[in-house]
Each structure stands twice: as structure tokens, then as C-alpha cells.
Scaffold this motif. Structure first.
Motif, PDB file in Angstrom:
ATOM      1  N   GLY A  41       0.891  -1.215  -0.011  1.00 55.65           N
ATOM      2  CA  GLY A  41      -0.033  -0.029  -0.007  1.00 55.65           C
ATOM      3  C   GLY A  41       0.896   1.295  -0.060  1.00 55.65           C
ATOM      4  O   GLY A  41       1.841   1.273   0.828  1.00 55.65           O
ATOM      5  N   VAL A  42       0.418   2.491  -0.790  1.00 62.43           N
ATOM      6  CA  VAL A  42       1.373   3.476  -0.820  1.00 62.43           C
ATOM      7  C   VAL A  42       0.386   4.527  -0.727  1.00 62.43           C
ATOM      8  O   VAL A  42      -0.739   4.796  -1.438  1.00 62.43           O
ATOM      9  N   HIS A  43       0.620   5.477   0.395  1.00 66.18           N
ATOM     10  CA  HIS A  43      -0.443   6.645   0.835  1.00 66.18           C
ATOM     11  C   HIS A  43       0.613   7.786   0.898  1.00 66.18           C
ATOM     12  O   HIS A  43       1.425   7.872   1.303  1.00 66.18           O
ATOM     13  N   ILE A  44      -0.019   8.972   0.762  1.00 66.71           N
ATOM     14  CA  ILE A  44       0.678  10.420   1.008  1.00 66.71           C
ATOM     15  C   ILE A  44      -0.188  11.088   2.015  1.00 66.71           C
ATOM     16  O   ILE A  44      -1.514  10.998   2.043  1.00 66.71           O
ATOM     17  N   ILE A  45       0.422  11.682   2.916  1.00 65.77           N
ATOM     18  CA  ILE A  45      -0.301  12.754   3.815  1.00 65.77           C
ATOM     19  C   ILE A  45       0.010  13.918   3.657  1.00 65.77           C
ATOM     20  O   ILE A  45       1.169  14.592   3.675  1.00 65.77           O
ATOM     21  N   GLU A  46      -1.018  14.865   3.792  1.00 60.71           N
ATOM     22  CA  GLU A  46      -0.768  16.063   3.228  1.00 60.71           C
ATOM     23  C   GLU A  46      -1.263  17.271   4.313  1.00 60.71           C
ATOM     24  O   GLU A  46      -2.578  17.451   4.600  1.00 60.71           O
ATOM     25  N   PRO A  47      -0.435  17.752   5.382  1.00 56.63           N
ATOM     26  CA  PRO A  47      -0.615  18.530   6.281  1.00 56.63           C
ATOM     27  C   PRO A  47      -0.744  20.084   5.536  1.00 56.63           C
ATOM     28  O   PRO A  47      -0.062  20.074   4.710  1.00 56.63           O
ATOM     29  N   GLY A  48      -1.373  20.905   6.425  1.00 56.08           N
ATOM     30  CA  GLY A  48      -1.123  22.220   6.217  1.00 56.08           C
ATOM     31  C   GLY A  48      -0.096  22.874   7.164  1.00 56.08           C
ATOM     32  O   GLY A  48       0.991  22.271   7.425  1.00 56.08           O
ATOM     33  N   ALA A  49      -0.325  23.938   7.745  1.00 51.68           N
ATOM     34  CA  ALA A  49       0.529  24.682   8.595  1.00 51.68           C
ATOM     35  C   ALA A  49       0.767  23.558   9.949  1.00 51.68           C
ATOM     36  O   ALA A  49      -0.444  23.450  10.517  1.00 51.68           O
ATOM     37  N   VAL A  50       1.960  23.434  10.345  1.00 49.43           N
ATOM     38  CA  VAL A  50       2.132  22.553  11.584  1.00 49.43           C
ATOM     39  C   VAL A  50       3.120  23.365  12.383  1.00 49.43           C
ATOM     40  O   VAL A  50       4.027  23.730  11.981  1.00 49.43           O
ATOM     41  N   SER A  51       2.822  23.555  13.654  1.00 45.78           N
ATOM     42  CA  SER A  51       3.744  24.033  14.650  1.00 45.78           C
ATOM     43  C   SER A  51       4.806  23.050  15.021  1.00 45.78           C
ATOM     44  O   SER A  51       5.111  22.764  16.207  1.00 45.78           O
ATOM     45  N   SER A  52       5.818  22.754  14.045  1.00 45.69           N
ATOM     46  CA  SER A  52       7.034  22.105  14.247  1.00 45.69           C
ATOM     47  C   SER A  52       8.146  22.972  14.208  1.00 45.69           C
ATOM     48  O   SER A  52       7.944  24.289  14.031  1.00 45.69           O
ATOM     49  N   GLU A  53       9.422  22.207  14.128  1.00 43.42           N
ATOM     50  CA  GLU A  53      10.511  23.260  14.076  1.00 43.42           C
ATOM     51  C   GLU A  53      11.161  23.120  12.480  1.00 43.42           C
ATOM     52  O   GLU A  53      12.223  23.689  12.312  1.00 43.42           O
ATOM     53  N   LEU A  54      10.254  22.819  11.432  1.00 47.14           N
ATOM     54  CA  LEU A  54      10.595  22.845  10.290  1.00 47.14           C
ATOM     55  C   LEU A  54      10.970  23.920   9.666  1.00 47.14           C
ATOM     56  O   LEU A  54      12.184  24.432   9.171  1.00 47.14           O
ATOM     57  N   VAL A  55      10.433  25.192   9.987  1.00 47.31           N
ATOM     58  CA  VAL A  55      10.856  26.529   9.598  1.00 47.31           C
ATOM     59  C   VAL A  55      12.035  26.876  10.382  1.00 47.31           C
ATOM     60  O   VAL A  55      13.007  27.353   9.643  1.00 47.31           O
ATOM     61  N   ALA A  56      11.964  26.937  11.629  1.00 45.23           N
ATOM     62  CA  ALA A  56      13.077  27.157  12.677  1.00 45.23           C
ATOM     63  C   ALA A  56      14.302  26.578  12.216  1.00 45.23           C
ATOM     64  O   ALA A  56      15.378  27.217  12.425  1.00 45.23           O
ATOM     65  N   ASN A  57      14.402  25.147  12.072  1.00 48.96           N
ATOM     66  CA  ASN A  57      15.467  24.616  11.459  1.00 48.96           C
ATOM     67  C   ASN A  57      16.089  25.139  10.050  1.00 48.96           C
ATOM     68  O   ASN A  57      17.444  24.677   9.743  1.00 48.96           O
ATOM     69  N   ALA A  58      15.363  25.872   9.628  1.00 51.74           N
ATOM     70  CA  ALA A  58      15.994  26.307   8.111  1.00 51.74           C
ATOM     71  C   ALA A  58      16.623  27.585   8.347  1.00 51.74           C
ATOM     72  O   ALA A  58      17.354  28.123   7.437  1.00 51.74           O
ATOM     73  N   CYS A  59      16.821  27.837   9.705  1.00 53.55           N
ATOM     74  CA  CYS A  59      17.782  29.167  10.046  1.00 53.55           C
ATOM     75  C   CYS A  59      17.184  30.328   9.126  1.00 53.55           C
ATOM     76  O   CYS A  59      18.125  31.032   8.718  1.00 53.55           O
ATOM     77  N   ILE A  60      16.023  30.574   9.177  1.00 48.22           N
ATOM     78  CA  ILE A  60      15.355  31.843   8.166  1.00 48.22           C
ATOM     79  C   ILE A  60      15.391  32.910   9.166  1.00 48.22           C
ATOM     80  O   ILE A  60      15.078  33.014  10.233  1.00 48.22           O
TER      81      ILE A  60
END
Length: 232
Positions: A126-145
């Protein structure tokens, strides 16, 4: 020397898809599910990003998925297992600035997996994709923006980048942003579901957002919507 960090002469090698899959199969004897969750954010537009920025976004967000999937697939065939990949609403809807490189990579992920899904199904995977919107994670912070520095160096794109950052910062800090735990629960539910959908959004907001693209044959709905994000 002051300021230098000493490193071991023989640093531990970075994990690879092969070593990670081997660890799981050696420890548990089989592999029933894989969740592709690696992701890297990139903020900027074509003239403010380098080609290395685009290549890096593709390497982590797309080629990382391909590499791990390729390594794990024989084991998932043996177990009749599941491949779940964290995409993004940005894999369906192209978005300005934050997502020119990121959306390109996530769109590639979705095209790859949408193509693979029926083939994998013939061998019991089985192959499936999950599509979140905005998530309060460290994704943006870890980009050092540094938004202020980006705006200061944006040149002709200063007004549009300012409008985009204001809009997106509000979205990530608002009640519409999900917690990582909420997204993880969607992943877990998809693994427990006997017959999950191929494309699974993690919230009602994400479903409505992706629906704009899926009903937009000529692209006018999406581009009109995102034009407002940059002050047009």
C-alpha cells in the motif's frame, strides 16, 4: 584553537537508507511499514535562491523519499506492508516564496508516488501520502531563516516578500496550525485503516485547500488565491 570544535578522527557515518532498513529488519525480523518523514524548508524566490538551494531541497524532500522507498520496497513486498509519505498541501498547491523550491520537491514526491501506487499495489504494497497544512513544528526554525535579513536583501521583491511573510507568520501562529501529535495521529490512523485513501489531508482546512487545486483545471483559482498572499 579558540572557537574550533574538536572532531573525532573517525566520526560515526551518517545513516543511509540501507543501514536504517537493515537495522529495522535485523531488530524485528521484518518490515511492515515505512513512514517517509524527512523534510527541509527553503524560503526564497527564483532570483534570491541559488541553484544549490534548489538542488538541496530536491535532495532531501524528493531523492531522500525515492532512495528509502527503493531500499524498503523488497521488504514491504515480503510483508504486504505499507509505505506512508509525509507530503504537504504544498505538494498539491504551488505557493510563493517559502515554497518555490519546497513545493517543486513535494510535487515531485506526489507525482512519483501517484505513479508508483498502482504498481506497488500489484505486489501487495500500500502506498499513501499525508498532506498537512501549517504545523507548529521546528521545520521553519531549522531552516535558519532570518525574515528581516531576507526582506532587507530582497531587492525588487521586498514588498511582495514582506506581504508573504506577514501572511504566513500569522497562519503558523494561529489556531489553524496543527500540532505534530495531530499529524502523527493521522499517520497512525492510515496505518490502522484496512483500505486508506491514497491522498489523506490532516485537517478540514487542508482538505478545503487541496480541493481548490483538484477542481482548478486551468489554474486560475490557485493563482488568484496565492496572488493575494503577495499583496496583489
Amino acid at each position: 584553537m579558540p572557537g574550533r570544535v574538536s572532531r573525532p578522527e573517525h566520526p560515526t557515518p551518517a545513516p543511509t537508507p540501507a543501514t536504517e532498513v537493515a537495522y529495522a529488519t535485523d531488530r524485528y525480523g521484518r518490515l511492515d511499514a515505512v513512514v517517509n518523514n524527512a523534510g527541509s524548508a527553503t524560503l526564497g524566490t527564483l532570483e534570491t535562491l541559488s541553484m544549490d538551494d534548489f538542488r538541496s531541497a530536491m535532495e532531501v524532500n524528493y531523492f531522500g523519499v525515492v532512495a528509502l522507498t527503493r531500499t524498503a520496497l523488497p521488504h514491504l513486498r515480503a510483508s504486504g506492508g505499507r509505505l506512508v509519505t509525509i507530503s504537504s498541501v504544498g505538494g498539491a498547491v504551488g505557493q510563493p516564496f517559502f515554497n518555490e523550491a519546497y513545493c517543486a520537491a513535494k510535487s515531485a514526491v506526489e507525482g512519483f508516488l501517484e505513479s508508483l501506487q498502482p504498481v506497488a499495489k500489484t505486489v501487495g504494497v500500500g502506498v499513501h501520502i499525508i498532506e498537512p497544512g501549517a504545523v507548529s513544528s521546528e521545520l521553519v526554525a531549522n531552516a535558519c531563516i532570518d525574515p528581516a535579513a531576507m526582506i532587507a536583501s530582497a531587492g525588487a521583491y521586498t514588498p511582495t516578500l514582506s506581504a508573504y511573510i506577514s501572511r504566513t507568520s500569522a497562519q503558523f501562529s494561529s489556531s489553524s496550525a496543527q500540532s505534530p501529535d495531530e499529524v502523527a495521529q493521522t499517520v497512525l490512523s492510515s496505518l490502522q485503516d484496512r483500505n486508506p485513501a491514497f491522498r489523506i489531508q490532516t485537517s478540514e482546512w487542508a482538505r478545503e485547500f487541496v480541493a481548490v487545486k483538484l477542481s482548478d483545471l486551468d489554474g486560475s483559482l490557485v493563482t488568484s488565491m496565492t496572488a493575494g498572499w503577495v499583496g496583489l
